[in-house]
Structures are given as C-alpha cells and as structure tokens.
Design an enzyme around this catalytic site. Sequence first.
Site, PDB file in Angstrom:
ATOM      1  N   ASP A 109      41.288  32.986  33.663  1.00 11.88           N
ATOM      2  CA  ASP A 109      42.004  33.599  34.784  1.00 11.88           C
ATOM      3  C   ASP A 109      43.437  33.964  34.433  1.00 11.88           C
ATOM      4  O   ASP A 109      44.284  33.098  34.265  1.00 11.88           O
ATOM      5  CB  ASP A 109      41.991  32.621  35.961  1.00 11.88           C
ATOM      6  CG  ASP A 109      42.557  33.248  37.224  1.00 11.88           C
ATOM      7  OD1 ASP A 109      42.808  34.473  37.220  1.00 11.88           O
ATOM      8  OD2 ASP A 109      42.743  32.529  38.214  1.00 11.88           O
ATOM      9  N   ASP A 320      45.069  42.549  35.714  1.00 11.05           N
ATOM     10  CA  ASP A 320      44.288  41.339  35.922  1.00 11.05           C
ATOM     11  C   ASP A 320      42.956  41.435  35.193  1.00 11.05           C
ATOM     12  O   ASP A 320      42.362  42.509  35.117  1.00 11.05           O
ATOM     13  CB  ASP A 320      44.058  41.177  37.432  1.00 11.05           C
ATOM     14  CG  ASP A 320      43.356  39.881  37.784  1.00 11.05           C
ATOM     15  OD1 ASP A 320      43.607  38.868  37.115  1.00 11.05           O
ATOM     16  OD2 ASP A 320      42.549  39.884  38.730  1.00 11.05           O
TER      17      ASP A 320
END
Length: 442
Positions: A109, A320
């Site tokens: 992440d 991201d």
Amino acid sequence: MASAGSTLLLWLLLLLQSVAISTASSRGIRVELKHADTRGDFTGTERIRRAAERSHRRVNGLLDTGISSTATLKGDGIEGTATVHASTATYLVDLAIGTPPLPITAVLDTGSDLIWTQCDAPCRKCFPQPAPLYAPAGSATYANVSCRSPLCDALRVDPSSHCSAAERGCPYYFSYGDGTSTNGVLATETLTFESGAAVHGIAFGCGTENHGSTDNSSGLVGMGRGPLSLVSQLGVTRFSYCFTPFNDKTASPLFLGPSAAALSTAAKSTPFAPNPSGGGRTSSYYYLNLEGISVDDTLLPIDPVVFQVSPMGGGGFIIDSGTTFTALEERAFLVLARAFAARVGLPLASGAHLGLSLCFAAPEGRTEAVDVPRLVFHFDGADMALPRESYVVEDRSTGVACLGMVSMRGMSVLGSLQQQSMHVLYDLEGILSFEHAKCGEL
Ligand SMILES: *[C@@H]1O[C@H](CO)[C@@H](O)[C@H](O)[C@H]1NC(C)=O
Ligand SMILES: *[C@@H]1O[C@H](CO)[C@@H](O)[C@H](O)[C@H]1NC(C)=O
C-alpha cells in the site's frame, strides 16, 4: 530522562540495524507483486467490475483519511483516537517474517505507512487467512518496541502526548477507510523477501485484534512517505515498480533501493508536491502537480485549482498503486467525460454492470474498433501520454467500451490502470519519473 546506559544501548541497536540493512540493500531488493484478482478464476467482465468496486472503496478510503480524520477506539489501554488510513489495495507481495522465516502474503500500500500482520500472541480476533498465523513466541528475532521509541512516537495521533511510565510496550490502533482495523503492539522483526534478502529490526504491528480483511492475505506493507513505512525504515532513497497490463496475469516487479535503476534519458520527471500537514501529522500520500488534461490536442477547460491541495489540507492529486481506475475530482471528470464523449461520437451505453460511468455501445459489438481520442495528463514538467489500453476498458461480452476512470468528490488519484506498462520510479528526495516499459521483462 533516559539513563546513559539505555542511551548507549539505543545507539548500539540503531548501529546494528543500519549495518544489517546496508548489507541487504547494497544491491537492492527485487520483489514480485501479484494482482489481488489473479488468484481467482474471474471472467473479463468480473475483473473489470471487481476493479471498479475496489477503486470506489479505495478512493472513499483515501478521502476519509485526510490528515485530520480520526476514528474512536474500541481497544483497551490505548489513547482515545486513531487516524484512519486508506485500504483495499490491489497488489499483494509475498515475504517471510521472523526466524525461522514464516511465509506471508501482504497487501502492498503506497497510501499508508504501517507494516502489520495478524499475530498469535495470542490472537483475540483474527480474520481468516490462508497461511498460518505468525506467532512471536516461535521466532528468535521478535522484540517489543518501547513506548519511548521514536517509532512509537510516529504512531501517536496526538504528538504531544507521552506514554505513561506504567506502559511497557507500544500499543497501536490503525484503522482503514474500508472498515478494516488492526490493534496490537508495535514490535520489530526480520523480514525476508523472495529474493532471499533479509532485513532486520523492521518495526511492524503485531495485530492481535483485527477486523475486516485484506484480500485473503495476512496483513499489509505500507509504502507511504511516513517514518514507519517499509521504504522509510529501509532508508532507501528510491523505489520503482512496473505494472504488467491489466489483463496479463504476469507478476509485476517492485525494486527497492539501488536496484531501482535509473530510467533511460527518455524518461519524464515531475517533482512531488509538498505533503499537507496539520495537527502535527503529515499525510502519507505521494502528491503530484497535475496542471491539465488534453483530449486530442485540446487542453480541457479545467481550473487547475481542482487538482491542488486546499489551504485546509484537503484535495490534491496523488499517485497510488492501490487504486485501479484513476479517480478525477468530479468537476474535472465532467469536463473530461463531455469532451471524450463528443470525440468518440457513439451512443452511450450503461456501464452499471461494470461500475464505470462513461461507456459506449461498440458498433456491431466490436469494442476494439471504438475510436477514442488521445489523452495526455500534463504534470509539472512532464506530459504523460496514455496508450489506448491504459484508459479504454473493453467488455467484449456486452460489446461495451468505457473510459477507465471514475468520478470522485474531494481529490484525484492516478490509478494503476493508467500506470500499466510504465516503469515508475519514486525518488524519495522529491521526484517521480516514468517511462514506457515491458514490465514482464524487467
Ligand atoms: C513483549 O511484551 C509482551 C506484553 O507486554 C510480553 O508478554 C512479552 O513477553 C514481550 N516479549 C518479549 C520478547 O520481550
Ligand atoms: C479468498 O479465497 C477464497 C478461496 O480461494 C475465494 O473464494 C475468495 O473469493 C477470496 N477472497 C478474496 C477477497 O479474494
């Protein structure tokens, strides 16, 4: 006040830790990332729908997490609130924890920092995971992190609060926008990567009360900009990844440290935008300055303020790995969707079954024949021209072709579909670079 003895001990520990890390990372670490859906036997339509659902959950999580948002704690013995983080990431990484090494799969992440795994210490609440639980008692390299450690400070919601003398360890509570949470103590361990590289003394959350799930994996590896993330703890100044195409089941490489080699001279570079901070905390996200978007050669009339961080710390544009479909702030999405639809000139079709909002009925159902305009994202100093497959999602079974982007209120996120077949290098000193690449061959 720490005594002279414990100060010396701390220095020795820090020294040992840095020696161990520099040995492992002298040539860097290569890791393979698997897409969370490659393990299932999903049809093309299902994969698109799952990616869209995940993107929506992810962007809502990213948004909820703004630097000041907090959750109330239910765990005992911990301060009252915890910051909420994004979750529902897309890529999984295999690694091993402890001595002897126990293999685990974790979500990677780039939108949060903490590394954590479900922990049998014993576990009070663990969600099902395919691998056995990690048990500190079975590992020779487990160590508790002291409440006075700087790493423990990095977890604190209120940086001015201090641990009481009675507290021996460093309790934590971490909560994610999708409802997943983990509660336990901060500890250190040896992590071993598939390549065999081992790094010692990495702080991680030993989670003994966990809710939600992490896509059939045992925990999470945070890669954000804060001090607890894997990249910060390794002290590497760069990492890179290269996502294989959406419909390709080949793993995607991630390089940490020196092996995140320089890109070619054809690569484009743009500086990261400063992270907003507030209440003593700094956001974990990687912000970029997006100055505009072009459809064919027309620069869209979008006020650049839409992509900027607001004075209150909200908004902005981030890159991201956990979001599949790029999410654009709705004011920008509407302008793009209108211009895009006008160029395509085909009847609109419902994309509700896919979770995408701008779709076209392909002539005779031949989605590959849908002619789309060129799309360029103009970053500060770097134009990102997207190849067709990075923004056109085709559902052959219903003869529908869609723009692979979603609308979002509040901020914008460059997703992994738009980064596929691109080697993306994060120079943590402040520059993002990218160039097209055959990711499966790196
Ligand atoms: C870590 O802390 C827990 C709880 O305070 C304790 O039970 C455990 O023995 C400690 N483990 C080590 C290796 O010091
Ligand atoms: C977890 O694994 C099971 C069995 O392999 C599978 O049916 C399920 O869809 C998986 N869940 C997720 C979220 O990937």
